[in-house]
Write a protein that holds these residues in place. Structure first.
Motif, mmCIF file in Angstrom:
data_model
loop_
_atom_site.group_PDB
_atom_site.id
_atom_site.type_symbol
_atom_site.label_atom_id
_atom_site.label_comp_id
_atom_site.label_asym_id
_atom_site.label_seq_id
_atom_site.Cartn_x
_atom_site.Cartn_y
_atom_site.Cartn_z
ATOM 1 N N GLU A 22 21.593 -2.778 16.013
ATOM 2 C CA GLU A 22 22.371 -1.563 16.263
ATOM 3 C C GLU A 22 21.961 -0.926 17.584
ATOM 4 O O GLU A 22 22.810 -0.481 18.364
ATOM 5 N N VAL A 23 20.645 -0.893 17.864
ATOM 6 C CA VAL A 23 20.169 -0.395 19.154
ATOM 7 C C VAL A 23 20.717 -1.267 20.274
ATOM 8 O O VAL A 23 21.201 -0.769 21.307
ATOM 9 N N ALA A 24 20.659 -2.581 20.089
ATOM 10 C CA ALA A 24 21.157 -3.500 21.118
ATOM 11 C C ALA A 24 22.642 -3.286 21.376
ATOM 12 O O ALA A 24 23.090 -3.278 22.539
ATOM 13 N N ALA A 25 23.433 -3.121 20.321
ATOM 14 C CA ALA A 25 24.872 -2.912 20.491
ATOM 15 C C ALA A 25 25.147 -1.643 21.286
ATOM 16 O O ALA A 25 26.041 -1.605 22.156
ATOM 17 N N GLY A 26 24.382 -0.586 21.007
ATOM 18 C CA GLY A 26 24.554 0.653 21.763
ATOM 19 C C GLY A 26 24.182 0.501 23.220
ATOM 20 O O GLY A 26 24.859 1.037 24.118
ATOM 21 N N LEU A 27 23.117 -0.240 23.499
ATOM 22 C CA LEU A 27 22.706 -0.471 24.884
ATOM 23 C C LEU A 27 23.744 -1.296 25.631
ATOM 24 O O LEU A 27 24.016 -1.053 26.814
ATOM 25 N N HIS A 37 15.616 -11.219 20.436
ATOM 26 C CA HIS A 37 14.912 -12.446 20.065
ATOM 27 C C HIS A 37 14.552 -12.341 18.589
ATOM 28 O O HIS A 37 13.824 -11.423 18.180
ATOM 29 N N THR A 38 15.041 -13.281 17.787
ATOM 30 C CA THR A 38 14.889 -13.139 16.341
ATOM 31 C C THR A 38 14.857 -14.501 15.665
ATOM 32 O O THR A 38 14.760 -15.547 16.329
ATOM 33 N N ALA A 39 14.950 -14.491 14.344
ATOM 34 C CA ALA A 39 14.826 -15.719 13.562
ATOM 35 C C ALA A 39 16.078 -16.576 13.668
ATOM 36 O O ALA A 39 17.195 -16.065 13.829
ATOM 37 N N ASP A 40 15.878 -17.888 13.528
ATOM 38 C CA ASP A 40 17.028 -18.792 13.633
ATOM 39 C C ASP A 40 17.915 -18.752 12.393
ATOM 40 O O ASP A 40 19.025 -19.300 12.412
ATOM 41 N N ASP A 41 17.463 -18.110 11.324
ATOM 42 C CA ASP A 41 18.293 -17.946 10.129
ATOM 43 C C ASP A 41 18.573 -16.464 9.875
ATOM 44 O O ASP A 41 18.644 -16.015 8.732
ATOM 45 N N CYS A 42 18.751 -15.709 10.953
ATOM 46 C CA CYS A 42 18.909 -14.255 10.849
ATOM 47 C C CYS A 42 20.219 -13.868 10.174
ATOM 48 O O CYS A 42 21.160 -14.668 10.075
ATOM 49 N N ASP A 43 20.275 -12.623 9.732
ATOM 50 C CA ASP A 43 21.485 -12.069 9.141
ATOM 51 C C ASP A 43 22.577 -11.911 10.197
ATOM 52 O O ASP A 43 22.350 -12.110 11.398
ATOM 53 N N ALA A 44 23.758 -11.502 9.739
ATOM 54 C CA ALA A 44 24.869 -11.235 10.659
ATOM 55 C C ALA A 44 24.534 -10.040 11.548
ATOM 56 O O ALA A 44 23.691 -9.208 11.212
ATOM 57 N N ALA A 45 25.211 -9.967 12.687
ATOM 58 C CA ALA A 45 24.964 -8.903 13.664
ATOM 59 C C ALA A 45 26.266 -8.561 14.368
ATOM 60 O O ALA A 45 27.237 -9.322 14.290
ATOM 61 N N PRO A 46 26.332 -7.419 15.054
ATOM 62 C CA PRO A 46 27.542 -7.092 15.815
ATOM 63 C C PRO A 46 27.857 -8.198 16.823
ATOM 64 O O PRO A 46 26.955 -8.790 17.433
ATOM 65 N N THR A 47 29.126 -8.477 17.021
ATOM 66 C CA THR A 47 29.530 -9.578 17.892
ATOM 67 C C THR A 47 29.159 -9.344 19.351
ATOM 68 O O THR A 47 29.041 -10.300 20.120
ATOM 69 N N SER A 48 28.955 -8.094 19.738
ATOM 70 C CA SER A 48 28.618 -7.795 21.128
ATOM 71 C C SER A 48 27.170 -8.105 21.467
ATOM 72 O O SER A 48 26.792 -8.136 22.640
ATOM 73 N N LEU A 170 16.640 6.703 13.778
ATOM 74 C CA LEU A 170 16.597 5.470 12.991
ATOM 75 C C LEU A 170 18.034 5.065 12.662
ATOM 76 O O LEU A 170 18.545 5.347 11.573
ATOM 77 N N VAL A 171 18.678 4.420 13.609
ATOM 78 C CA VAL A 171 20.044 3.950 13.388
ATOM 79 C C VAL A 171 19.992 2.584 12.700
ATOM 80 O O VAL A 171 19.068 1.810 12.883
ATOM 81 N N GLN A 172 20.991 2.297 11.888
ATOM 82 C CA GLN A 172 21.068 1.025 11.175
ATOM 83 C C GLN A 172 22.477 0.456 11.325
ATOM 84 O O GLN A 172 23.461 1.166 11.087
ATOM 85 N N TRP A 173 22.570 -0.818 11.689
ATOM 86 C CA TRP A 173 23.881 -1.451 11.725
ATOM 87 C C TRP A 173 24.359 -1.733 10.311
ATOM 88 O O TRP A 173 23.602 -2.191 9.449
ATOM 89 N N ALA A 174 25.610 -1.436 10.077
ATOM 90 C CA ALA A 174 26.238 -1.763 8.804
ATOM 91 C C ALA A 174 27.668 -2.200 9.091
ATOM 92 O O ALA A 174 28.398 -1.500 9.796
ATOM 93 N N PRO A 175 28.079 -3.351 8.585
ATOM 94 C CA PRO A 175 29.459 -3.784 8.784
ATOM 95 C C PRO A 175 30.402 -2.873 8.013
ATOM 96 O O PRO A 175 29.966 -2.103 7.146
ATOM 97 N N PRO A 176 31.692 -2.935 8.298
ATOM 98 C CA PRO A 176 32.646 -2.129 7.532
ATOM 99 C C PRO A 176 32.508 -2.390 6.032
ATOM 100 O O PRO A 176 32.318 -3.527 5.601
ATOM 101 N N VAL A 177 32.572 -1.334 5.269
ATOM 102 C CA VAL A 177 32.407 -1.458 3.813
ATOM 103 C C VAL A 177 33.602 -2.207 3.221
ATOM 104 O O VAL A 177 34.758 -1.882 3.497
ATOM 105 N N ASP A 178 33.308 -3.201 2.400
ATOM 106 C CA ASP A 178 34.339 -3.976 1.713
ATOM 107 C C ASP A 178 34.635 -3.303 0.371
ATOM 108 O O ASP A 178 33.798 -3.339 -0.542
ATOM 109 N N ALA A 284 18.693 5.740 6.009
ATOM 110 C CA ALA A 284 19.530 5.755 7.208
ATOM 111 C C ALA A 284 20.905 5.147 6.929
ATOM 112 O O ALA A 284 21.923 5.643 7.412
ATOM 113 N N VAL A 285 20.938 4.070 6.150
ATOM 114 C CA VAL A 285 22.224 3.475 5.773
ATOM 115 C C VAL A 285 23.022 4.452 4.918
ATOM 116 O O VAL A 285 24.234 4.654 5.134
ATOM 117 N N ALA A 286 22.376 5.073 3.944
ATOM 118 C CA ALA A 286 23.066 6.051 3.093
ATOM 119 C C ALA A 286 23.602 7.207 3.920
ATOM 120 O O ALA A 286 24.728 7.672 3.698
#
Length: 357
Positions: A22-27, A37-48, A170-178, A284-286
Motif C-alpha cells: 500500500e505504501v509502494a502504491a502511494g509512492l 523485494h518480497t517472497a516468491d510466493d507472496c500474496d496479491a498486490a496492487p497492479t501498479s 499504518l495503511v493497509q492494502w485491501a482489494p475491493p470487498v467481494d 487498520a483494515v477495519a
C-alpha cells in the motif's frame, strides 16, 4: 535526490506485506521509483506495484529447524548478493518488519552507502521469534530513521534514547470487498443473523483469544468468531468455548488478502483484547472498511479503535463490544500517507548526507 526506494518485506504475506504494498502504491502515484523485494510466493498486490520476488521461504518442510536453515541459507547466498547489486548510493532502503537477518540487510545497505529506514512494526520481541532481539537492536541502533505506527511506540523509543524516530500512518492494502464472500462469511459464522464479533488474524496466545471467548459468553444476543492460522492456543480456545457454552465459531486456517478483507467486512465489531501490542494491522483494515472496533488499553491499539475497554476484565471487554457497535464507525481515509513516508525518507537522506560530509 532519491533515485529509488527499495521496500524490503521478507515475509510476503499478512499485515506487514499488505502495508508495504500500500505504501509502494502511494509512492508510485507520487512518481517515485519504488520496488518491493518480497517472497516468491507472496500474496496479491496492487497492479501498479513492482514486485521483486527474490526471497524463498521453504514453508512446506514439517521440521521448523530445516525450514529456517534452508530459508536462511538461500537468503545469504542469493537474496543478499542480489540486493547488493540492486541498491545504489542514492537509494533509500526501507526494511519492513523484523527478520532474523535484518542486521545483514542493514550491513548490505550500509556497504552500498544507501539511506536506511526501518519499520519494526513491533517494538517488543516475541519469545518464538528467533533472532528477534538481535534484529530489533540492530535496526534501532544502525538506521538513519525509525518509522513507527503509533504514538505509544514513538514515545517508547524516545524514552529508550532513539532520537531519529517518527510516527507514520499504518495503511493497509485491501482489494475491493467481494459481496458474495461477505455473505458466505455471514452465513458460516452467524447463520441466525445475530450480531457478529470477530477476532481475526493469526491466533496467538498473546492476543488473549480466551478472554474474547469469555466476553462473548456474556453476550447471548451475539455470535463470535476466531478466524486465522493457529499458532498454538487453538485447542485451549476450543476447550474454553465448550466449557462456557459461548456461541463462538473457530476456523483455524490461513486466509489470503481477499478472503481476509471479506471476513473483516462481514463483522459487526472487530475485537482486539491483546495482552501485548504496538499497533494492529487488523484494526487498520477495519478502520479502512468502516467496521467498529473494540480494544483493551494496550500499546497503541486505542489510537485506531472505536472504543477502548476500561480494563482487561471480561465484563469490560463485553461492554466495549456493545459500545463499539452502538457508536459505529465510518471508513478512514489516509490519502496523504505516501507523502508522509516520502517526507521521512527525505529527512533520513538529508541526515545521512550531512553525516557523510
Amino acid at each position: 535526490m532519491i533515485r529509488r526506494v527499495h521496500l524490503i518485506e521478507s515475509g510476503g504475506r499478512g499485515g506487514v506485506f499488505n502495508h508495504s504494498v500500500e505504501v509502494a502504491a502511494g509512492l508510485v502515484e507520487l512518481g517515485v521509483d519504488v520496488v518491493v523485494h518480497t517472497a516468491d510466493d507472496c500474496d496479491a498486490a496492487p497492479t501498479s506495484v513492482r514486485l521483486c520476488r527474490c526471497i524463498t521461504w521453504h514453508r512446506t518442510s514439517p521440521n521448523r529447524f530445516v525450514r529456517q536453515a534452508r530459508t536462511s541459507a538461500r537468503y545469504v547466498l542469493r537474496t543478499l548478493p542480489h540486493l547488493h547489486r540492486a541498491v545504489d548510493t542514492q537509494d533509500v532502503v526501507h526494511i519492513q518488519g523484523m527478520f532474523a537477518l535484518t542486521p545483514e540487510l542493514i550491513s548490505m545497505a550500509r556497504h552500498r552507502n544507501a539511506t536506511v529506514v526501518i519499520s519494526p512494526h513491533n517494538t517488543f520481541v516475541r519469545s518464538n521469534a528467533p533472532g528477534g532481539g538481535r534484529a530489533l537492536r540492530s535496526g534501532l541502533e544502525n538506521s538513519d530513521r525509525v518509522l513507527v505506527y503509533s504514538e505509544a511506540d514513538r514515545q517508547k523509543l524516545l524514552d529508550r534514547g532513539v532520537a531519529a524516530v517518527a510516527r507514520v500512518p499504518l495503511v493497509q492494502w485491501a482489494p475491493p470487498v467481494d459481496p458474495a464472500r461477505v455473505e458466505r462469511w455471514r452465513a458460516e459464522l452467524t447463520p441466525d443473523g445475530a450480531k457478529l464479533a470477530l477476532l481475526p488474524g493469526q491466533v496467538r496466545a498473546d492476543k488473549n483469544p480466551e478472554l474474547f471467548v469469555r466476553a462473548l459468553a456474556e453476550l447471548p444476543d451475539w455470535r463470535g468468531a476466531v478466524v486465522g492460522e493457529d499458532l498454538g492456543p487453538g485447542r485451549q480456545v476450543d476447550e474454553v468455548i465448550e466449557a462456557t457454552g459461548a456461541a463462538v465459531t473457530t476456523a483455524y486456517r490461513y486466509l489470503d488478502v481477499g478472503e481476509f478483507t471479506a471476513l473483516v467486512a462481514a463483522a459487526d465489531v472487530v475485537v482486539a483484547p491483546y495482552e501485548i501490542a504496538s499497533q494492529s494491522g487488523v484494526l487498520a483494515v477495519a478502520a479502512r472498511l468502516g467496521v467498529p472496533t473494540a480494544v483493551v488499553p494496550c500499546g497503541g491499539l486505542g489510537e485506531l479503535a472505536t472504543v477502548v475497554a476500561r480494563d482487561t476484565s471480561v465484563t469490560a471487554v463485553r461492554d466495549a463490544v456493545v459500545a463499539a457497535h452502538d457508536t459505529g464507525a465510518t471508513p478512514l481515509h489516509t490519502a496523504d500517507a505516501a507523502a508522509r513516508f516520502l517526507h521521512e525518507y527525505t529527512v533520513a537522506r538529508q541526515s545521512r548526507t550531512r553525516g557523510r560530509r
